[in-house]
Enzyme design. Sequence first.
Site, PDB file in Angstrom:
ATOM      1  N   VAL A  55       0.808  -1.213   0.000  1.00  0.00           N
ATOM      2  CA  VAL A  55       0.000   0.000   0.000  1.00  0.00           C
ATOM      3  C   VAL A  55       0.847   1.273   0.000  1.00  0.00           C
ATOM      4  O   VAL A  55       0.313   2.377  -0.051  1.00  0.00           O
ATOM      5  CB  VAL A  55      -0.957  -0.023   1.220  1.00  0.00           C
ATOM      6  N   TYR A  56       2.176   1.136   0.014  1.00  0.00           N
ATOM      7  CA  TYR A  56       3.061   2.300   0.052  1.00  0.00           C
ATOM      8  C   TYR A  56       3.342   2.844  -1.359  1.00  0.00           C
ATOM      9  O   TYR A  56       4.500   2.987  -1.756  1.00  0.00           O
ATOM     10  CB  TYR A  56       4.403   1.940   0.697  1.00  0.00           C
ATOM     11  N   GLY A  57       2.345   3.135  -2.129  1.00  0.00           N
ATOM     12  CA  GLY A  57       2.578   3.703  -3.448  1.00  0.00           C
ATOM     13  C   GLY A  57       3.504   2.841  -4.291  1.00  0.00           C
ATOM     14  O   GLY A  57       3.305   1.630  -4.419  1.00  0.00           O
ATOM     15  N   ASP A  58       4.541   3.484  -4.864  1.00  0.00           N
ATOM     16  CA  ASP A  58       5.492   2.739  -5.701  1.00  0.00           C
ATOM     17  C   ASP A  58       6.736   2.304  -4.926  1.00  0.00           C
ATOM     18  O   ASP A  58       7.774   2.004  -5.510  1.00  0.00           O
ATOM     19  CB  ASP A  58       5.895   3.562  -6.921  1.00  0.00           C
ATOM     20  N   SER A  59       6.639   2.238  -3.599  1.00  0.00           N
ATOM     21  CA  SER A  59       7.776   1.872  -2.757  1.00  0.00           C
ATOM     22  C   SER A  59       8.361   0.510  -3.120  1.00  0.00           C
ATOM     23  O   SER A  59       9.582   0.352  -3.225  1.00  0.00           O
ATOM     24  CB  SER A  59       7.375   1.888  -1.282  1.00  0.00           C
TER      25      SER A  59
END
Length: 340
Positions: A55-59
Amino acid sequence: MQYRTLGRTGIKVSSYGLGALMFATSIGNSDPDDSARIIHKALDAGINLIDTADVYGDSEEIVGRALKGRRDNVVLATKVSRPIGDDPNQQGASRRWIMTAVENSLRRLRTDHIDLYQIHRPDPATDVEETLSALSDLIHSGKVRAIGTSAMPASDIVEAQWVAERRGLERFRTEQPPYSLLNRGIEREVLPAVQRYGMGTLVWGPLGQGLLTGQVRKGRQNELRRAGLLKHVNDEHRIEVVERFISLAQEAGLPLTHLAMAFAIAHPGVTSAIIGPRTMSHLDDLLAGVDVALTDDILDRIDAIVPPGTDVGALDQAYVPPALQQVSLRRRPLGERAAA
């Protein structure tokens, strides 16, 4: 860098773990190349644990690219269960979603296995046996090495351990709760529970989501990037307590960040504290404090400011069980409330 065994898994992890939330371009560092340099410097300094989430974007994608050629030297952790978009089935800890989500994470991370796969938040709508069964299959297939939880109440940790034993399933090996000078609630039940079951503990938020960096002072403008998003970083009572810790750090001859990190890893139930640097200077500051060990006198003075097992205010990201969220679980129907 000191290494500790992650519960009873036999996996050795650094006492500082690298959190990857701030590497997401939409949340933290907008330059993926700079994030890669931060990752490489952390690895060069001896940090071998990297923690991210779907859920951390494009992490996950940024971490995956940065680990090219270095994957085998990293204990790679990611998480599942928080909502991805609006689809009600793209969240939670059901077998249906876990089996899809893990393939997505493996692709983004550019790896064929995840060392630690964690349930990001408890999912009361899913039977824990369903969750453990799916995760056990992932371990048996070789796609996952160990499984864990995050922000799980002590009672749920105990239940999951019993279910795993009764059903012959793989058990949760780690828990990832919030822990800092300001939030010590896990000392009351969560840490004793994970110690009892031989679980590893990766604590997040050891710098109080920025409050323990020394940048937030009473009576001054709060310029934290998160100040406009999170209520708890503007809580006046929390900031007043931070002032007391600033004074203590000064008396001890330490930066507040070093006091906070040394406290987080001093508890025998804590395996690793997850740092979340957004810039190279943030990482440099934290790495400069890896040798700090707090004396009993300093720890006693910390206890006097925030007693063991207590929290100063509540974190916005803290898990709130349905029993507290849903009014219907706290109030009988009107016609049943009277004693007569």
